[in-house]
Scaffold this motif. Structure first.
Motif, short mmCIF file in Angstrom:
data_model
loop_
_atom_site.label_atom_id
_atom_site.label_comp_id
_atom_site.label_asym_id
_atom_site.label_seq_id
_atom_site.Cartn_x
_atom_site.Cartn_y
_atom_site.Cartn_z
N PHE A 200 -26.76 -3.61 50.03
CA PHE A 200 -26.07 -2.67 49.23
C PHE A 200 -25.74 -1.73 50.34
CE2 PHE A 200 -25.65 1.31 46.32
CZ PHE A 200 -24.34 0.72 45.83
N SER A 201 -26.50 -1.25 51.14
CA SER A 201 -26.34 -0.16 52.33
C SER A 201 -25.25 -0.77 53.10
CB SER A 201 -27.47 0.26 53.08
OG SER A 201 -28.35 0.83 52.17
N VAL A 202 -25.54 -1.98 53.48
CA VAL A 202 -24.53 -2.81 54.43
C VAL A 202 -23.08 -2.87 53.74
CG1 VAL A 202 -24.10 -5.27 55.23
CG2 VAL A 202 -26.08 -4.23 55.56
N MET A 203 -23.06 -3.28 52.33
CA MET A 203 -21.81 -3.25 51.71
C MET A 203 -21.06 -1.75 51.62
SD MET A 203 -21.16 -6.37 51.14
CE MET A 203 -20.06 -6.68 49.54
N ASN A 204 -21.97 -0.87 51.42
CA ASN A 204 -21.39 0.56 51.46
C ASN A 204 -20.62 0.90 52.92
OD1 ASN A 204 -22.01 1.41 48.92
ND2 ASN A 204 -24.07 2.00 49.46
N TYR A 205 -21.09 0.18 53.85
CA TYR A 205 -20.41 0.54 55.15
C TYR A 205 -19.17 -0.32 55.31
CZ TYR A 205 -19.51 0.34 60.18
OH TYR A 205 -18.86 0.79 61.47
N LEU A 206 -19.22 -1.70 54.96
CA LEU A 206 -17.95 -2.71 55.05
C LEU A 206 -17.00 -2.75 54.18
CD1 LEU A 206 -20.37 -5.81 55.89
CD2 LEU A 206 -19.12 -4.41 57.60
N LEU A 207 -17.29 -2.16 53.04
CA LEU A 207 -16.32 -2.21 51.82
C LEU A 207 -15.29 -1.35 52.01
CD1 LEU A 207 -18.27 -3.45 48.60
CD2 LEU A 207 -16.61 -4.71 49.99
N PRO A 208 -15.65 0.06 52.33
CA PRO A 208 -14.53 1.24 52.64
C PRO A 208 -13.56 0.70 53.73
CG PRO A 208 -16.88 2.10 52.17
CD PRO A 208 -17.09 0.56 52.32
N GLU A 209 -14.40 0.09 54.72
CA GLU A 209 -13.66 -0.34 55.77
C GLU A 209 -12.26 -1.08 55.54
OE1 GLU A 209 -14.47 0.46 59.63
OE2 GLU A 209 -15.10 2.03 58.33
N ASN A 210 -12.37 -1.74 54.29
CA ASN A 210 -11.24 -2.41 53.62
C ASN A 210 -10.81 -1.80 52.44
OD1 ASN A 210 -11.46 -5.09 55.56
ND2 ASN A 210 -13.54 -5.15 54.66
N ASN A 211 -11.05 -0.39 52.46
CA ASN A 211 -10.40 0.22 51.40
C ASN A 211 -10.83 -0.12 50.13
OD1 ASN A 211 -8.68 2.47 50.66
ND2 ASN A 211 -6.96 1.30 50.04
N ILE A 212 -12.22 -0.65 49.95
CA ILE A 212 -12.79 -0.96 48.70
C ILE A 212 -13.84 0.23 48.60
CG2 ILE A 212 -14.08 -2.78 47.51
CD1 ILE A 212 -12.63 -4.65 49.24
N LEU A 213 -13.74 0.75 47.37
CA LEU A 213 -14.79 1.82 47.01
C LEU A 213 -16.26 0.92 46.59
CD1 LEU A 213 -15.82 4.61 46.60
CD2 LEU A 213 -14.77 4.47 44.33
N SER A 214 -17.34 1.54 47.24
CA SER A 214 -18.57 0.87 46.79
C SER A 214 -19.06 1.66 45.91
CB SER A 214 -19.34 0.23 48.10
OG SER A 214 -19.45 1.59 48.99
N MET A 215 -20.10 1.22 44.90
CA MET A 215 -20.50 2.22 43.74
C MET A 215 -21.80 1.88 43.48
SD MET A 215 -16.83 2.54 41.55
CE MET A 215 -16.99 0.66 41.26
N HIS A 216 -22.58 2.93 43.21
CA HIS A 216 -24.10 2.57 42.57
C HIS A 216 -23.92 2.81 41.11
CE1 HIS A 216 -28.60 3.60 42.74
NE2 HIS A 216 -28.36 2.28 42.44
N CYS A 217 -23.51 1.94 40.33
CA CYS A 217 -23.12 1.97 38.86
C CYS A 217 -23.25 0.71 38.01
CB CYS A 217 -21.66 2.67 38.74
SG CYS A 217 -20.32 1.51 39.23
N SER A 218 -23.40 0.82 36.84
CA SER A 218 -23.15 -0.30 36.21
C SER A 218 -21.64 -0.35 35.36
CB SER A 218 -24.33 -0.51 34.68
OG SER A 218 -24.15 0.84 34.07
N ALA A 219 -21.23 -1.57 34.99
CA ALA A 219 -20.02 -1.77 34.57
C ALA A 219 -19.82 -2.68 33.40
CB ALA A 219 -19.14 -2.04 35.79
N ASN A 220 -19.10 -2.36 32.53
CA ASN A 220 -18.69 -3.55 31.39
C ASN A 220 -17.37 -3.48 30.92
OD1 ASN A 220 -18.40 -1.46 29.42
ND2 ASN A 220 -20.54 -1.53 28.72
N VAL A 221 -17.05 -4.63 30.35
CA VAL A 221 -15.59 -4.76 29.76
C VAL A 221 -15.39 -5.03 28.17
CG1 VAL A 221 -15.70 -7.33 30.60
CG2 VAL A 221 -13.47 -5.86 30.35
N GLY A 222 -14.61 -4.32 27.79
CA GLY A 222 -14.20 -4.48 26.23
C GLY A 222 -13.45 -5.61 25.80
#
Length: 527
Positions: A200-222
């Motif tokens: 997760f720490s690695v992704m928190n470094y790599l994703l923003p470099e590609n303009n992707i926000l990395s987030m520590h959260c849960s997610a669902n869809v209706g």
């Protein structure tokens, strides 16, 4: 990101005859049992103990200070270690693993969105650690495995202990990330969560470099495709509120938000099991089946039935299982842009409103603050509620400066029109010990109203201390409950306590003031 990032020394190790690559879950379970690493429970789960360390070791986590990355890392939030120290320790660990009768390798992915996923491999001394990796990360199909080119490697050798005087560590334990070597090196700890959170720490470094926000959260869809994110520290109700029978789970802990929408970083869940019952959390209870890894859960030696109330080893008992063990999920774990974002806090001071609509600046401020409270008795020495802040609801896992993540969140809120709410699942009518915990039925009604868009244009009143916009009416919730100052019997006592918490917010935010004064001015407390 390809196999060229794998150093020759590691390739030589992986060519050895003792390497077991991509074993199936049944094969790994057999290995765990034959090697006496764990026992089988009544549900078919594997029960293991992690020994001395039953949680993460944040003081033993390092990032290598390397030429191409050292100017990007927030060293105020991360510990540096030299390239020389890393290389020496890396070679020692590989030499150590060469002496083992067997080592285990899992190949998979971090990130459900194929356009931005990271191909990873996990090299383990323990079979149960490899089973954990198999359950927590995204598993490749046969075609994907054939084409897999590793972009990052995790090497975990729990029984290898560092010598701090020689190796530059703080203890026998080490969790080290090298972005140039594309490697995570772990030793001296059997706690499997270090592997999960390092990636997760690695992704928190790599994703923003590609303009992707990395987030520590849960997610669902209706059912209509509307997406919700739930941020919150332990004890705020993140798991409970995101597990909705009318909405499908995208993921329970780590996500990315790209130009295409939201995606799960993981392929599994790492759920807390202390006091677990089928009645309270049926999804988690029923997910614990063959192949699940139970960490530090005491089981009856005769019946093999787990006792989820037993905290003999730790309060931090865990279950690791693939997300497919939950019925109500969306596959693959990707969805559109969030319509609703919920920041959860358990305010033991009893002064934050049960729900408030946030402006973009307030959202950025509360994201950077990451507030909840620790209760008396939860830790030694805590005799009254204490404010606790974790930047972006995940401070230990942020390699980059926090403002970078907050600015990305603000930009995405603005671009996609997401509505953001602060939800207090804590106390009302007084602080902890005087007031009462917010009724779950009220919280569910408020969150449901937010998810269904009922609060997007309702009449609100502005809180005079925190500046938050509080809805005046929500179906199923008494009007007086919505405004905390009206739930206290002593209005003066409420104001004193609210100003006390507001001041703690200000003191915490001082670490961002020079870089984020505009966010504080527009989003912070107003009195």
């Amino acid at each position: 990101m390809n196999s060229l990032h794998i150093p020759n020394e590691l390739n030589q190790l992986l060519d050895e005859k003792n390497v077991q690559i991509q074993l199936s879950v049944p094969q790994l379970v057999e290995k765990v049992l034959s090697r006496n690493e764990g026992t089988l429970t009544s549900s078919g789960a594997i029960s293991v103990a992690t020994g001395k360390y039953t949680g993460r070791s944040p003081h033993d986590k390092f990032i290598v200070a390397e030429g191409s990355t050292k100017d990007k890392i927030d060293w105020g939030n991360n510990q540096p270690i030299s390239e020389e120290a890393f290389t020496n320790l890396y070679n020692k660990v590989l030499d150590y693993l060469k002496t083992k009768e067997e080592i285990f390798v899992f190949k998979g992915f971090a990130g459900a969105d194929k356009k931005s996923r990271l191909p990873i491999q996990v090299v383990n001394e323990y079979a149960w650690h490899n089973l954990f990796a198999h359950q927590l990360f995204i598993r490749p199909n046969a075609e994907e495995l054939l084409a897999h080119e590793t972009g990052f490697t995790v090497i975990s050798a729990p029984n290898f202990k560092a010598n701090p005087a020689v190796d530059g560590t703080k203890s026998e334990t080490f969790i080290i990330i090298s972005f140039e070597r594309r490697t995570v090196l772990i030793g001296g700890t059997e706690y499997a969560g270090e592997m999960k959170k390092s990636i997760f720490s690695v992704m928190n470094y790599l994703l923003p470099e590609n303009n992707i926000l990395s987030m520590h959260c849960s997610a669902n869809v209706g059912q209509e495709g509307d997406v919700a994110l739930f941020f919150g520290l332990s004890g705020t109700g993140k798991t409970t509120l995101s597990a909705d029978p009318n909405r499908k789970l995208i993921g329970d802990d780590e996500h990315g938000w790209s130009s295409n929408g939201v995606f799960n970083i993981e392929g599994g869940c790492y759920a807390k099991t202390i006091s677990l019952t089928r009645e309270k959390e049926p999804q988690i209870f029923d997910a614990i089946r063959f192949g699940t890894v139970l960490e530090n859960v005491i089981t009856n030696p005769e019946t093999r039935i787990p006792d989820y109330d037993d905290n003999t080893l730790t309060e931090n008992t865990r279950a690791a299982y693939p997300i497919q063990a939950i019925d109500n999920i969306i596959e693959p774990s990707i969805a559109g842009h969030p319509n609703t974002i919920v920041f959860l806090t358990a305010d033991a001071f009893g002064v934050l409103p049960p729900i408030a609509k946030l402006t973009k600046e307030q959202a950025m401020y509360h994201f950077l603050s990451g507030y909840t409270s620790k209760l008396a008795g939860t830790e030694r020495g805590i005799t009254s509620p204490q404010a606790t802040f974790s930047t972006c609801f995940g401070a230990p896992f942020l390699p980059l400066p926090a403002k970078r993540y907050a600015e990305m969140l603000g930009e995405k809120i603005l671009e996609h029109g997401a509505n953001v709410f602060l939800v207090n699942t804590g106390w009302t009518g007084g602080e902890y010990g005087v007031g009462n915990r917010m009724k779950l039925s009220y919280t569910r009604a408020m969150v449901q109203a937010a998810l269904e868009g009922e609060l997007n244009h309702v009449e609100t009143v502005q809180d005079k201390i925190f500046g938050l916009h509080i809805p005046l009416h929500i179906a199923g919730v008494p009007d007086e409950v919505l405004q905390p100052n009206k739930t206290w019997s002593d209005a003066h006592a409420y104001e004193l306590k609210a100003k006390e918490l507001a001041e703690q917010f200000r003191q915490n935010f001082k670490k961002f003031s020079s870089a984020a004064s505009d966010i504080e001015e527009k989003g912070g407390p107003i009195a």
